[in-house]
Design a protein around this motif. Sequence first.
Motif, mmCIF file in Angstrom:
data_model
loop_
_atom_site.group_PDB
_atom_site.id
_atom_site.type_symbol
_atom_site.label_atom_id
_atom_site.label_comp_id
_atom_site.label_asym_id
_atom_site.label_seq_id
_atom_site.Cartn_x
_atom_site.Cartn_y
_atom_site.Cartn_z
ATOM 1 N N LYS A 160 65.624 67.990 25.244
ATOM 2 C CA LYS A 160 65.383 69.276 24.581
ATOM 3 C C LYS A 160 66.303 69.494 23.390
ATOM 4 O O LYS A 160 65.936 70.196 22.444
ATOM 5 C CB LYS A 160 65.584 70.419 25.590
ATOM 6 C CG LYS A 160 64.577 70.460 26.719
ATOM 7 C CD LYS A 160 64.900 71.585 27.702
ATOM 8 C CE LYS A 160 64.827 72.951 27.029
ATOM 9 N NZ LYS A 160 65.090 74.050 28.011
ATOM 10 N N PHE A 161 67.521 68.922 23.447
ATOM 11 C CA PHE A 161 68.504 69.143 22.396
ATOM 12 C C PHE A 161 69.309 67.872 22.154
ATOM 13 O O PHE A 161 69.473 67.041 23.050
ATOM 14 C CB PHE A 161 69.513 70.248 22.781
ATOM 15 C CG PHE A 161 68.919 71.580 23.105
ATOM 16 C CD1 PHE A 161 68.625 72.497 22.098
ATOM 17 C CD2 PHE A 161 68.668 71.932 24.424
ATOM 18 C CE1 PHE A 161 68.091 73.730 22.409
ATOM 19 C CE2 PHE A 161 68.137 73.170 24.739
ATOM 20 C CZ PHE A 161 67.848 74.077 23.725
ATOM 21 N N PRO A 236 67.841 71.803 18.384
ATOM 22 C CA PRO A 236 66.643 71.715 19.236
ATOM 23 C C PRO A 236 65.724 70.592 18.765
ATOM 24 O O PRO A 236 65.622 70.303 17.569
ATOM 25 C CB PRO A 236 65.981 73.087 19.052
ATOM 26 C CG PRO A 236 66.485 73.584 17.734
ATOM 27 C CD PRO A 236 67.875 73.035 17.584
#
Length: 317
Positions: A160-161, A236
């Motif tokens: 996700k990041f 992100p």
Amino acid sequence: MKKFTLVMAVMAIAVFGMKAESVEPIKFGDFENWVTRVIKESSVIGGETKKVYEIAPNTTVNGDKAYSNMGGSWWGTSNVMAKVMGVTKTSNAVFPDKHGAGRCAKLSTILEHVKAVGVINMDVLVSGTIFLGKMLEPVSSTKNPYSKMDMGVPYTKTPKFLQFDYRLVAPAGAPIYSSGFGSKKTLTGHDNAEVFVLLQRRWEDSKGNIHAERVGTGRERFGKTTMGWVNKHRIPIWYGDIRQHAGYKSFMGLISKDKSYYAHNSKGKMVPVVEEKWAAAGTKPTHVVVMLSSGCGTAYTGTVGMTLWVDNVAFVH
């Protein structure tokens, strides 16, 4: 009783959320380990003994030996040993530095000057850069620098990041362009440090060409001096075609064919990785490209003195 039950439910959700998130450190991304290469440059350009650093298990390597990633490290750097017209020259713009009780990576934009009467006289701007992949040595020319960088490593997860600690010193002044050929040029605007993560699905055709579609994108530019360290900063990663995303910026688009990164094909030849399209939602990647740099990715362009410190690089799932 109902109020107590509600509070317990909220706490349970919070705890579950904390457990659901996991951090995957990138190997050697804590920058505690460095190879120190001790290389004597050619006498025609002064014959100095220089130190060139690489991110891998702590050791010292003596002599002008071509470097390839050691100890299972995924990290390549813009630090190189070059041999041009028989002259050995080094360039080092990535250094180990202190961060708290440990070490970090210091990425600086510098101007390398090479002069040998009747042979070489050039200034080359180098942005301190680290990336997942490897640099191919010895470098023999300044032409098409990305063709000397094997960019990206096999990776099939969908984080996700991208998370890291950073600090930036951004000097005032216009950027310059200096490739070593022709005079330096002062440009308009200002340069930025940059960090990005690109997830790709790659495949190779029968002729050895490597094609790719963009699965995931995270990219950010940094132009203001920070007040010390910014810890656990997150970029992100957005999946699929992100052109309609509220946070989309033009530099997040597909890599144009004339600016393609390179990789070895199955025949051992370095070829461009041509990004052809955005991947459909749910596509699994085959490779990940991560780069952190004191410049914004344009070769031989930047602001001398721009310095980005980074530490603790990791994926967050």
